[in-house]
Scaffold this active site. Sequence first.
Site, PDB file in Angstrom:
ATOM      1  N   CYS A  58     -57.282 -12.773  57.792  1.00 14.26           N
ATOM      2  CA  CYS A  58     -56.419 -13.492  58.837  1.00 14.26           C
ATOM      3  C   CYS A  58     -55.080 -13.776  58.013  1.00 14.26           C
ATOM      4  CB  CYS A  58     -56.986 -14.742  58.829  1.00 14.26           C
ATOM      5  SG  CYS A  58     -56.019 -16.267  59.854  1.00 14.26           S
ATOM      6  N   CYS A  84     -53.305 -17.368  58.213  1.00 14.85           N
ATOM      7  CA  CYS A  84     -54.017 -17.951  57.180  1.00 14.85           C
ATOM      8  C   CYS A  84     -53.145 -17.635  55.914  1.00 14.85           C
ATOM      9  CB  CYS A  84     -55.352 -17.572  56.812  1.00 14.85           C
ATOM     10  SG  CYS A  84     -56.533 -17.806  58.313  1.00 14.85           S
TER      11      CYS A  84
END
Length: 324
Positions: A79, A82
């Site tokens: 991700c 993230c």
Amino acid sequence: MQPRNMSMSGVVDLAAVKAAQEAKAKAEQTRAETARQGGAGAVSPADLVIDVDEAGFEREVLQRSAEVPVVIDFWAEWCQPCKQLSPVLERLAVEYDGRFLLAKIDVDANQMLMQQFGVQGIPAVFAVVAGQALPLFQGAASEGQIRQTLDQLVQVAEQRFGLTGLTVDADAGPGAPEAAEAEPVGPYDALLEAAVRALDAGDFGGAVQAYKNVLADDPGNSEARLGLAQAELLERVGGMDPQRVRGDAAASPKDAAAQIAAADLDLVGGHVEDAFGRLIDTVRITAGDDRDAVRVRLLELFEVVGPDDPRVAAARRALARALF
């Protein structure tokens, strides 16, 4: 831009229900027992950020939430958003000096916890206060918005539940020196640091320019390319009215501009596959300049997520089928 679920209304509501009173009583009982046994003692800055799995969740999150608010960062290695959010949360955990504990949960290794919290996309941030789970926000957020949410969390935890946090000893353990690592030494590190600071401050235009300055001299700089794609995305959605954008997209499936705007919102909200699928479907039913505009935006969103993400590889294959 307001991130999705960037609200502390759930925390405030807890004070008005019986569950909150029971949670407060339990927290007070736990603190009294800890004090009777001689107190929890001081922790080092490094102890303010912990990795948590399903086996340790009750001990590290639920039990500790009786003495300090626990902020949960749901993340995954693939991700890319993230990787922007997590370092900010980690830095703030140390800066807030024990007023909250940051628990990082890898969703790939802890699917059950992800399901129990109802996580629909990542990054997703929750809090647990005196055993009560509270959604904070999902998707991208500026540092200013994160700070505002954390301030509210800390205030409510103290006022409603008497949670004053942990005592931090800056000299205890190896945590403190990590905050003062070596100064950047690469040729573009200063510009990249400036871009990150601009992103944290919500100055997306400044971040865009800083990344472009790097790419002007080094077009192949992968960090700058990724950062630029993310900064441009955040800048685009900054002035959007999400309800209007989604309404326009639902009303006009063949409107390329409407679908592009909605896809941007999807991605910022952490709904990567929805964003990709929306644009691929639009490619199938449009032609000419509209189709090309949708294709170009989809390629830009691939840059935001990162070429190594398996969802990007799958979407590239689907795009090829839609085009040919």
